[in-house]
Each structure stands twice: as structure tokens, then as C-alpha cells.
Scaffold this motif. Structure first.
Motif, PDB file in Angstrom:
ATOM      1  N   PRO A 308      -8.616 -14.814  45.913  1.00 46.60           N
ATOM      2  CA  PRO A 308      -8.389 -14.778  44.462  1.00 46.60           C
ATOM      3  C   PRO A 308      -9.459 -15.619  43.761  1.00 46.60           C
ATOM      4  O   PRO A 308      -9.952 -16.597  44.326  1.00 46.60           O
ATOM      5  N   PRO A 309      -9.825 -15.239  42.538  1.00 51.50           N
ATOM      6  CA  PRO A 309     -10.938 -15.907  41.830  1.00 51.50           C
ATOM      7  C   PRO A 309     -10.514 -17.233  41.213  1.00 51.50           C
ATOM      8  O   PRO A 309     -10.405 -17.372  39.996  1.00 51.50           O
ATOM      9  N   ILE A 310     -10.331 -18.224  42.089  1.00 49.66           N
ATOM     10  CA  ILE A 310      -9.858 -19.547  41.643  1.00 49.66           C
ATOM     11  C   ILE A 310     -10.816 -20.147  40.605  1.00 49.66           C
ATOM     12  O   ILE A 310     -10.387 -20.729  39.602  1.00 49.66           O
ATOM     13  N   GLY A 311     -12.118 -19.971  40.847  1.00 49.60           N
ATOM     14  CA  GLY A 311     -13.117 -20.528  39.913  1.00 49.60           C
ATOM     15  C   GLY A 311     -12.946 -19.946  38.510  1.00 49.60           C
ATOM     16  O   GLY A 311     -13.030 -20.666  37.508  1.00 49.60           O
ATOM     17  N   LEU A 312     -12.689 -18.647  38.437  1.00 58.85           N
ATOM     18  CA  LEU A 312     -12.489 -18.013  37.122  1.00 58.85           C
ATOM     19  C   LEU A 312     -11.202 -18.512  36.469  1.00 58.85           C
ATOM     20  O   LEU A 312     -11.146 -18.706  35.255  1.00 58.85           O
ATOM     21  N   PHE A 313     -10.177 -18.714  37.273  1.00 63.63           N
ATOM     22  CA  PHE A 313      -8.922 -19.226  36.692  1.00 63.63           C
ATOM     23  C   PHE A 313      -9.153 -20.612  36.100  1.00 63.63           C
ATOM     24  O   PHE A 313      -8.686 -20.922  35.004  1.00 63.63           O
ATOM     25  N   ARG A 314      -9.883 -21.440  36.829  1.00 66.93           N
ATOM     26  CA  ARG A 314     -10.163 -22.790  36.309  1.00 66.93           C
ATOM     27  C   ARG A 314     -10.980 -22.703  35.029  1.00 66.93           C
ATOM     28  O   ARG A 314     -10.672 -23.350  34.030  1.00 66.93           O
ATOM     29  N   GLN A 315     -12.037 -21.889  35.101  1.00 69.98           N
ATOM     30  CA  GLN A 315     -12.966 -21.781  33.986  1.00 69.98           C
ATOM     31  C   GLN A 315     -12.254 -21.313  32.716  1.00 69.98           C
ATOM     32  O   GLN A 315     -12.536 -21.787  31.624  1.00 69.98           O
ATOM     33  N   HIS A 316     -11.326 -20.379  32.863  1.00 66.86           N
ATOM     34  CA  HIS A 316     -10.638 -19.838  31.684  1.00 66.86           C
ATOM     35  C   HIS A 316      -9.366 -20.606  31.340  1.00 66.86           C
ATOM     36  O   HIS A 316      -8.701 -20.284  30.357  1.00 66.86           O
ATOM     37  N   GLY A 317      -9.022 -21.585  32.157  1.00 66.17           N
ATOM     38  CA  GLY A 317      -7.820 -22.370  31.861  1.00 66.17           C
ATOM     39  C   GLY A 317      -6.528 -21.650  32.196  1.00 66.17           C
ATOM     40  O   GLY A 317      -5.509 -21.850  31.525  1.00 66.17           O
ATOM     41  N   VAL A 318      -6.565 -20.794  33.228  1.00 64.32           N
ATOM     42  CA  VAL A 318      -5.328 -20.147  33.682  1.00 64.32           C
ATOM     43  C   VAL A 318      -4.576 -21.138  34.573  1.00 64.32           C
ATOM     44  O   VAL A 318      -5.157 -21.729  35.479  1.00 64.32           O
ATOM     45  N   ARG A 319      -3.289 -21.324  34.304  1.00 62.79           N
ATOM     46  CA  ARG A 319      -2.471 -22.212  35.129  1.00 62.79           C
ATOM     47  C   ARG A 319      -2.189 -21.537  36.461  1.00 62.79           C
ATOM     48  O   ARG A 319      -1.951 -20.336  36.497  1.00 62.79           O
ATOM     49  N   MET A 320      -2.171 -22.330  37.535  1.00 58.06           N
ATOM     50  CA  MET A 320      -1.940 -21.758  38.866  1.00 58.06           C
ATOM     51  C   MET A 320      -0.682 -22.316  39.516  1.00 58.06           C
ATOM     52  O   MET A 320      -0.526 -23.531  39.652  1.00 58.06           O
ATOM     53  N   ALA A 321       0.191 -21.399  39.944  1.00 57.73           N
ATOM     54  CA  ALA A 321       1.344 -21.766  40.762  1.00 57.73           C
ATOM     55  C   ALA A 321       1.040 -21.363  42.202  1.00 57.73           C
ATOM     56  O   ALA A 321       0.147 -20.542  42.450  1.00 57.73           O
ATOM     57  N   VAL A 322       1.754 -21.951  43.147  1.00 58.37           N
ATOM     58  CA  VAL A 322       1.569 -21.658  44.576  1.00 58.37           C
ATOM     59  C   VAL A 322       2.947 -21.369  45.162  1.00 58.37           C
ATOM     60  O   VAL A 322       3.892 -22.138  44.933  1.00 58.37           O
ATOM     61  N   ALA A 323       3.081 -20.250  45.905  1.00 55.76           N
ATOM     62  CA  ALA A 323       4.411 -19.882  46.423  1.00 55.76           C
ATOM     63  C   ALA A 323       4.293 -19.236  47.798  1.00 55.76           C
ATOM     64  O   ALA A 323       3.206 -18.849  48.237  1.00 55.76           O
ATOM     65  N   THR A 324       5.443 -19.141  48.493  1.00 57.07           N
ATOM     66  CA  THR A 324       5.422 -18.630  49.874  1.00 57.07           C
ATOM     67  C   THR A 324       5.319 -17.106  49.957  1.00 57.07           C
ATOM     68  O   THR A 324       4.831 -16.580  50.946  1.00 57.07           O
ATOM     69  N   ASP A 325       5.862 -16.368  48.957  1.00 55.51           N
ATOM     70  CA  ASP A 325       5.992 -14.904  49.052  1.00 55.51           C
ATOM     71  C   ASP A 325       6.848 -14.523  50.262  1.00 55.51           C
ATOM     72  O   ASP A 325       6.652 -13.461  50.846  1.00 55.51           O
ATOM     73  N   ASN A 326       7.765 -15.408  50.660  1.00 53.53           N
ATOM     74  CA  ASN A 326       8.545 -15.121  51.875  1.00 53.53           C
ATOM     75  C   ASN A 326       9.048 -13.687  51.889  1.00 53.53           C
ATOM     76  O   ASN A 326       9.782 -13.270  50.994  1.00 53.53           O
ATOM     77  N   ASN A 327       8.620 -12.908  52.863  1.00 51.85           N
ATOM     78  CA  ASN A 327       9.083 -11.526  53.042  1.00 51.85           C
ATOM     79  C   ASN A 327       8.808 -11.101  54.476  1.00 51.85           C
ATOM     80  O   ASN A 327       7.952 -11.686  55.148  1.00 51.85           O
TER      81      ASN A 327
END
Ligand code: DI6
Ligand code: FE
Length: 411
Positions: A308-327
Motif C-alpha cells: 500500500p502507498p504509505i508514503g502517499l498516505f503520509r504526504q496527503h495526511g490520510v490517517r492510518m489504522a492497522v487491523a488483523t483482517d482475521n478471516n
């Protein structure tokens, strides 16, 4: 439920001699308080801050709990799971290890459809019984809030059964459960390949019925070539809006169908996965305030290579959550601590981003930031107390659980 929660809510409690990572929005970094104290009253935080500045009247009559310098963080939040499911798909895992392709697995009766079959065959009690050990694994690592999706029922009765089982888990354990209706997850066998007709059924019949019974807190969808198109997801989202439910989306996981922009257009709480999201998607999410939920477990398990484009999220100020996606199919993961390690190691998230991702930003992704996710007065007293020397240990270790105590709503 309100009554049950109330009866569980704590009276007056005081934790002192602790180091706090408040995760407060307006604080720098983790919002660290070195000699901190927390007062809880009736399940809510009455004070969280320096012990020396605590108004003594607030904690009058409380039996102080000496934390002996341990760290306290907000209780952890897993904001994306398919935790209610039946059986597992270890057999497919073995087939894939032996070289079978996705198509071969599917032809042998595998894939999402095998989980649909298993869930339909299970009773609601069965689902609760099978899901509790997974929930317990999360709870053992300090999780106090968990999101759980439907999406393996794919007809009215079975979707309702999953959501009821999810709600029941919160009666079985001291944990907050938020449910998402994921009717547009996969095509059930009886739809005979007609995605449009199935989407109509989801949008016009199943979703309104689920909403009318108050079984869902949000509506989710799977926007992907192997699932549903942006246009089909839009129809589900329109129905969600009509029912007054917020939306979120499995977006751009395997290809870029511009799911991130679609989610943003609907003011989604979050867009999740996002491996193939481009800059326009990141910009749209930033503008809409849509949280990017990063799911490294699925990336790892399916051996994806596009990050995923973490750098773009930071640059644009997108908040990031982190989850398991348990499935059972793509992320049989029940450790939020290991998930943080993966987010750091695989995607380069910092320790601060990982910890915010499983607390404050996960709360935001669930629309719960007013109630939990940080250590601030007025919020639920959901705490995790850790036997660690520094917060980085929570991200650094693999397969080690330093939880000392876990508090949910003051208890
Ligand atoms: N994305 C995924 O990776 C899973 N669901 C989804 O929307 C797959 C679920 C499964 O294979 O059971
Ligand atoms: Fe998912």
C-alpha cells in the motif's frame, strides 16, 4: 445491552505510578506522560495525566493501584475482522503449499464459498462457540474493541445469524463489538453467476432488513474484479445511506478499481487494504477524512508483493489504522501485536504510526473516537497495562505477549 454494560461498569478506580501513552490527538507523538495516573469513575476516564496535577478530590476514596512504572496505553482496537466464521481452510493452505492454483482450490470446493457452506451449516450457538477462542486470543493481548463483519452468510437468514452471533460475543466477554454488514462480499452458489441480481437482493432486501433489526453498525463491501464492481458497490452504499448507516470498503486489494475514491465519495469511515491505491485515491481519502486501514496479515498470507502507498498516505495526511483482517481464507491472524510488527517490517510504518493505528485511528475508523481510542477524560476507561520498558517493544516482538492487565469500561 445498556443495562448489562452499566452493571459491568466500574465504580471509582485509580491507577498511579504509571507511564502513559495517551495517544491524544493534540499531543505530540504518543502523548507520553512519565509519572502518570488515571482515574476512572463509572467506567469512564475522569482523569489521565501527570500524577502531581491530579485533582485530589477526583480520586477521593479510591484504592490506588500501584503500576510500578508499567506503561498504560488505550485498550487496543481491531477495526477490521471477519472473526465470526465456521471451520477453517487449513486444507486449502496445504493444497496451495503443494502447488495448487487458486482455480484448482476453487474447483475442489475451496475458497470463500466453502466458508459460506460451513457458516450456513452452523447454528448461531455453534458460531459463538467457534468464534470465542479467536476473540479470546485478541482479548489476551489487550483488545477492548473489535469490529466483526458478516459476509459468509450471503442470504437474509444467514447474514442475520452471523451478526447476531457477533453481537452475542459482547455478552459473553467484556469487550465492545461493532458489526458491519458485508452482504456484497462474494456471490453465493444459488445466484448462479448473476452478480447484478444478487446486488439487488443485498441492497433492496437483505440490507434494509438487517438495518431495521439494528444488527449492523456499518455497511461494508468487497470492490474487486473477483467480487463486485464500483457501480454495484454504489448501489449497496446508496441503500446504506437510505438506512442511515455509515459505509466502509475493501478497496484496491488485488487491483486498482479506484475503490479508494469510491469510498471517499460516499464519505466512508475507512477504506481497507489499498495495496493498489494511487495518488488520486489517497488525495480523495484525505479530503473526505476516510481512514486507510492497513491489513498486513492478508498481504503476507497471500504473498502479495505490491505494498500500500504509505508514503502517499503520509504526504496527503490520510490517517492510518492497522487491523488483523482475521478471516479463514487470507488472514488467519488473531494477534494485533504481530500485526503491528508486520505493518512496521513489511510496510515501514513507524512505532508511533503502528500504535496510533491500533488505538486512536482504529477508533476513528469505527466512528468511535468520541468514546474510546485515547486516554482522555470523558472516554471509556479501556486500558492496556504492559510489562515493557518502552512502547517500541509492543511492535518489535514477535509472538510474545507482555500484557500485564486489561481494563474494559473501568473493570
Ligand atoms: N478480502 C479478503 O482478503 C477476504 N475477504 C475480503 O473481502 C477473503 C475472505 C476469504 O477468503 O474467506
Ligand atoms: Fe477483510
Amino acid at each position: 445491552m445498556a443495562a448489562a454494560n452499566k452493571s459491568r461498569a466500574g465504580g471509582l478506580r485509580l491507577w498511579r505510578n504509571a507511564r502513559l501513552a495517551t495517544m491524544a490527538e493534540n499531543a505530540a507523538g504518543l502523548g507520553i506522560v512519565e509519572k502518570g495516573a488515571i482515574v476512572a469513575r463509572e467506567g469512564l476516564i475522569a482523569y489521565a495525566g501527570p500524577e502531581t496535577e491530579m485533582p485530589s478530590s477526583l480520586a477521593q476514596g479510591a484504592e490506588p493501584i500501584d503500576c510500578e512504572g508499567r506503561w498504560i496505553t488505550p485498550g487496543l482496537i481491531d477495526c477490521h475482522t471477519h472473526l465470526v466464521h465456521a471451520g477453517n481452510r487449513a486444507n486449502e493452505f496445504e493444497m496451495r503449499l503443494a502447488g495448487a492454483t487458486y482455480e484448482e482450490v476453487a474447483r475442489a470446493g475451496g475458497g470463500i464459498v466453502s466458508s459460506v457452506k460451513a457458516l450456513r451449516a452452523a447454528s448461531e450457538d455453534d458460531l459463538v462457540t467457534q468464534s470465542l477462542p479467536r476473540l479470546d486470543a485478541l482479548i489476551a493481548e489487550g483488545v477492548t474493541t473489535v469490529e466483526i463483519k458478516s459476509g459468509y452468510g450471503l442470504d437474509l437468514d444467514n447474514e442475520k445469524k452471523s451478526l447476531r452471533a457477533a453481537r452475542r460475543l459482547s455478552e459473553e466477554r467484556p469487550v465492545t463489538v461493532r458489526t458491519s454488514f458485508l452482504g456484497a462480499h462474494a456471490l453465493p452458489p444459488e445466484a448462479k453467476g448473476d452478480k447484478d441480481a444478487f446486488v439487488d437482493l443485498v441492497a433492496n432486501e437483505i440490507l434494509p432488513a438487517v438495518a431495521a433489526e439494528g444488527l449492523a453498525d456499518a455497511v461494508d463491501g468487497f470492490c474487486e474484479g473477483i467480487a463486485f464492481s464500483p457501480e454495484q458497490i454504489s448501489r449497496v452504499f446508496d441503500a446504506a445511506k437510505a438506512a442511515g448507516l455509515p459505509v466502509k470498503l475493501h478497496a484496491d486489494q488485488l487491483s486498482n478499481l479506484h475503490g479508494a475514491e469510491l469510498a471517499a465519495r460516499y464519505g466512508a469511515l475507512s477504506a481497507d487494504h489499498l495495496e493498489y491505491t494511487d495518488e488520486a485515491g489517497a488525495a480523495a481519502m484525505a479530503k473526505a477524512g476516510t481512514v486507510a486501514t492497513i491489513l498486513p496479515g492478508a498481504y503476507y498470507f497471500i504473498r502479495e508483493t505490491k505494498k500500500p502507498p504509505i508514503g502517499l498516505f503520509r504526504q496527503h495526511g490520510v490517517r492510518m489504522a492497522v487491523a488483523t483482517d482475521n478471516n479463514p481464507g487470507t488472514s488467519p491472524l488473531t494477534s494485533l501485536l504481530l500485526t503491528m510488527n508486520m505493518a512496521a517490517t513489511l510496510f515501514g510504518l513507524t512505532v508511533d504510526e503502528c500504535l496510533a493505528g491500533v488505538t486512536r485511528e482504529a477508533a476513528r475508523a469505527l466512528g468511535l473516537l468520541g468514546q474510546t481510542g485515547t486516554l482522555e477524560a470523558g472516554k471509556s476507561a479501556d486500558l492496556a497495562i504492559w510489562d515493557i520498558e518502552r512502547p517500541a517493544e509492543l511492535v518489535y516482538r514477535m509472538g510474545f505477549n507482555p500484557l500485564h492487565a486489561r481494563i474494559w469500561r473501568g473493570q
